[in-house]
Design a protein around this motif. Sequence first.
Motif, PDB file in Angstrom:
ATOM      1  N   UNK A   1       0.837  -1.195   0.000  1.00 60.63           N
ATOM      2  CA  UNK A   1       0.000   0.000   0.000  1.00 60.63           C
ATOM      3  C   UNK A   1       0.875   1.249   0.000  1.00 60.63           C
ATOM      4  N   UNK A   2       1.900   1.241   0.825  1.00 64.96           N
ATOM      5  CA  UNK A   2       2.805   2.391   0.880  1.00 64.96           C
ATOM      6  C   UNK A   2       3.583   2.545  -0.421  1.00 64.96           C
ATOM      7  N   UNK A   3       3.919   1.413  -1.071  1.00 65.76           N
ATOM      8  CA  UNK A   3       4.596   1.484  -2.375  1.00 65.76           C
ATOM      9  C   UNK A   3       3.682   2.165  -3.398  1.00 65.76           C
ATOM     10  N   UNK A   4       2.426   1.708  -3.466  1.00 68.29           N
ATOM     11  CA  UNK A   4       1.485   2.271  -4.432  1.00 68.29           C
ATOM     12  C   UNK A   4       1.248   3.755  -4.153  1.00 68.29           C
ATOM     13  N   UNK A   5       1.035   4.097  -2.884  1.00 64.50           N
ATOM     14  CA  UNK A   5       0.774   5.490  -2.542  1.00 64.50           C
ATOM     15  C   UNK A   5       2.025   6.350  -2.744  1.00 64.50           C
TER      16      UNK A   5
END
Length: 417
Positions: free
Chosen positions: A340-344
């Motif tokens: 999730x942090x990668x995508x965001x």
Amino acid sequence: MVLVAVFGVALLVAVLLSGLAARTVLSTSFLFLAGGALVSDGFLGLIHITPDSEIVSVTADLALVAVLFTDGMHVSLPKLRAHWRNPARALGLGMPLAFVFMALVTHYLVGLDWTTSFLVGAVLAPTDPVFASAIVGRTEVPAKLRQLLNVESGVNDGLALPVVLLLIAAAGPTAGSAEASPGKIAVELLLGLTFGVVLPLLVNVLVRFRLLGAEAKLQPLLPLASGIILYAACHLTHANPYLAAFSAGAVLAHLSPEAKASFEPLGEALAELAKFAALLVFGALLTPKLFGALSFGGYAAVILAIFLIRPASLLLSLLGTGISRREKLVAAWFGPKGFASVVYGLLVLQSGIPQAEQAFTLIAVCIAFSIVAHSSTDVPIARAFDVEDLAGIPDGSGDTDALTHTSPQALSATGGP
């Protein structure tokens, strides 16, 4: 094609070492992360991937959707209603505290402006359902702890997304694709939730027609087809695919336990493949140049994020609960940053806001450190519970019914993340 060959080799090595990984601190996730870094421009130069490469955003997006869909299928809605208080405290108090603390640290140690600092805090506040599954899927870990971590990690991605989008819009001039209004964000979230609920309902109605029905060997493909349609529909309509995936998995499992049982082995395997592919691609971004671009204050912020901010935030949120001290400490530590942090973080980078590159560098390094730290400690933590239980020490969980369950097939295949 080189990337495909590298992935095949890494997958073979990971499978061959998975038995060893299940008994030691060796992590299959770390193997893919390190493999991606090894073949990147920073080392062997076999593949050439940059943060703005389409393959980066696509693999991270697919991995997160696949994991959330299968993670949602592990949620028991009746037990969720019965055991919502501790996850609600983690989400309603612990996550905002981590968000604010990370913003303060980022502003004062890294020197980013306040809006971008809060943006970094929002990106790094969610915990990852992939790496939390290494704990919640082990039966030796108390049920109450598994419930807390699984619900928290499965829901906080969707909670963070609107905050991330709003802060990107407020951070300054953007490239246009990330610009959004509160109304637009609300519509995207509502559409995602609607698709996630309506599509499984429609599929369940179709299955009940007398002239329709899946052959036994093809039954696992029914949830897979639903997931593919859902993913395409979300991207065609700009609905939130992550909220849609998690809610669809939960609704499908609730409507048809037999569909969940037939799909579970295939779903876990596909989620693992997507996860490994995303880790390999993300690892290719971890070049010496990236690590060299982060300041000393940035590294201090990363260490504080992993070892102080997450633990302190969750411990404060759990004050006064019935969870034992040992379980609180484990929950406080096990807050990994991941897909999730990668995508965001990629949304931040591709937005074109003034301090996008500095923010992404901090986010990427923090995710890398978190993957290494958390994926190498799940086995010792789980075994510590097992050893103490065998010694006759009560775990204090008071609840033996797990809210969720990760399949034995997935655990034996990967030995944790």
